[in-house]
Scaffold this motif. Structure first.
Motif, PDB file in Angstrom:
ATOM      1  N   GLU A  79       0.489  -4.116  -6.541  1.00 53.97           N
ATOM      2  CA  GLU A  79       2.001  -3.654  -6.711  1.00 53.97           C
ATOM      3  C   GLU A  79       2.337  -2.664  -5.854  1.00 53.97           C
ATOM      4  OE1 GLU A  79       1.521  -1.913 -10.784  1.00 53.97           O
ATOM      5  OE2 GLU A  79       0.830  -3.847 -11.434  1.00 53.97           O
ATOM      6  N   ALA A  80       1.700  -2.008  -5.350  1.00 52.76           N
ATOM      7  CA  ALA A  80       2.135  -0.826  -4.276  1.00 52.76           C
ATOM      8  C   ALA A  80       2.514  -1.613  -2.992  1.00 52.76           C
ATOM      9  CB  ALA A  80       1.112   0.040  -4.237  1.00 52.76           C
ATOM     10  N   LEU A 112      -1.253  -2.188 -18.333  1.00 51.33           N
ATOM     11  CA  LEU A 112      -0.567  -1.847 -16.924  1.00 51.33           C
ATOM     12  C   LEU A 112       0.914  -1.981 -17.261  1.00 51.33           C
ATOM     13  CD1 LEU A 112      -3.028  -3.568 -14.644  1.00 51.33           C
ATOM     14  CD2 LEU A 112      -2.946  -1.200 -15.453  1.00 51.33           C
ATOM     15  N   ALA A 121      -1.939   3.668  -5.825  1.00 50.19           N
ATOM     16  CA  ALA A 121      -3.077   2.902  -6.234  1.00 50.19           C
ATOM     17  C   ALA A 121      -4.196   3.810  -6.595  1.00 50.19           C
ATOM     18  CB  ALA A 121      -3.542   1.980  -5.403  1.00 50.19           C
ATOM     19  N   THR A 130       4.685   4.587  -6.159  1.00 50.38           N
ATOM     20  CA  THR A 130       3.178   4.702  -7.028  1.00 50.38           C
ATOM     21  C   THR A 130       2.145   4.403  -6.208  1.00 50.38           C
ATOM     22  OG1 THR A 130       4.530   3.501  -8.682  1.00 50.38           O
ATOM     23  CG2 THR A 130       2.350   3.592  -9.051  1.00 50.38           C
ATOM     24  N   THR A 150      -7.747  -3.391 -12.496  1.00 48.89           N
ATOM     25  CA  THR A 150      -6.799  -2.346 -12.334  1.00 48.89           C
ATOM     26  C   THR A 150      -6.263  -1.800 -11.320  1.00 48.89           C
ATOM     27  OG1 THR A 150      -6.999  -1.685 -14.567  1.00 48.89           O
ATOM     28  CG2 THR A 150      -5.723  -0.264 -13.247  1.00 48.89           C
ATOM     29  N   ARG A 156      -2.901  -2.525  -9.189  1.00 46.78           N
ATOM     30  CA  ARG A 156      -2.075  -1.395  -8.655  1.00 46.78           C
ATOM     31  C   ARG A 156      -1.728  -1.354  -7.164  1.00 46.78           C
ATOM     32  NH1 ARG A 156       0.799  -0.776 -13.086  1.00 46.78           N
ATOM     33  NH2 ARG A 156      -0.280   0.736 -14.939  1.00 46.78           N
ATOM     34  N   THR A 157      -2.933  -1.778  -6.615  1.00 48.82           N
ATOM     35  CA  THR A 157      -2.773  -2.059  -5.124  1.00 48.82           C
ATOM     36  C   THR A 157      -1.704  -3.168  -4.700  1.00 48.82           C
ATOM     37  OG1 THR A 157      -5.029  -1.201  -4.953  1.00 48.82           O
ATOM     38  CG2 THR A 157      -4.066  -2.371  -3.007  1.00 48.82           C
TER      39      THR A 157
END
Length: 221
Positions: free
Chosen positions: A176-177, A202, A109, A107, A169, A173-174
């Motif tokens: 999580e990546a 999210l 970012a 995924t 966000t 997302r960063t």
């Protein structure tokens, strides 16, 4: 590794939280874990796994009127379930929520908004993400600690001057990546009410409430 139960999630959370905060490793107890922190306002933290929250003998042993100042106890229960155990000289922390997210490898970012700068760095198993605003000041920050196949996102903070720009966000997302790149399959975090609203959009799932109580440290003379 799927976090099949609340106990699985809270165990993973305590392991990653300890790395994130630079505390001692969690010490297993019959009812959960103890984490030594070593700060004046937070000397140690006891985290009860869900099935022990209503065990009177366990709770009253930890939540005592004569407990050392700076002692914290964390429950995966709402405040009203904890209220019967509260001595008069203890206080509540801000209510929270234990949340989880299965990670999807690969995924990407989101793009960094124009005028902003994204920086990441890793030290001793802890990855930090920082977004700088156009003037070089703080936009938003956060960090993630990977412990095997689970990761804990922690200390996400958005500058009030830069809210509603998608920066939260971007950082989530960063993080999580970064966790997925390090082999994590699931993420866990402890959210405030405000954070929960963002994380739900999210794809994060609320596992349980989080209620912290503590014996405050007397003010210095």
């Amino acid at each position: 590794m799927a976090l099949a139960t609340t106990t699985d999630a809270v165990r993973a959370w305590t392991q990653g939280w300890a790395v994130s905060r630079g505390s001692a490793d969690p010490v297993p107890q019959p009812w959960g874990v103890t984490i030594d922190i070593g700060l004046a306002q937070a000397v140690s933290r006891h985290v009860l796994f869900d099935r022990y929250a209503s065990d009177e003998a366990t709770v009253t042993k930890l939540v005592r009127p004569d407990a050392a100042p700076g002692t914290w106890v964390k429950f995966v229960e709402p405040p009203e379930a904890v209220a019967p155990w509260m001595p008069d000289n203890w206080e509540y922390d801000t209510p929270g929520h234990l949340m989880t997210l299965p990670l999807v490898p690969g995924t990407a970012a989101p793009d960094v908004p124009p005028g902003h700068t994204l920086r990441t760095w890793t030290r001793a198993g802890l990855t930090k993400v920082l977004v700088l605003a156009a003037d070089g000041g703080l936009g938003v920050r956060g960090q993630v600690a990977v412990t095997g196949r689970t990761a804990v996102i922690d200390q996400v903070e958005t500058n009030p001057l830069h809210r509603r720009k998608g920066l939260g966000t971007l950082v989530m997302r960063t993080l999580e990546a970064c966790a997925a790149e390090q082999g994590a399959e699931d993420c866990v975090l402890g959210a405030t009410d405000e954070g929960r609203a963002l994380y739900t959009t999210l794809g994060w799932h609320r596992v349980s409430p989080l209620t912290g109580i503590f014996r405050p440290t007397p003010p210095s003379p």
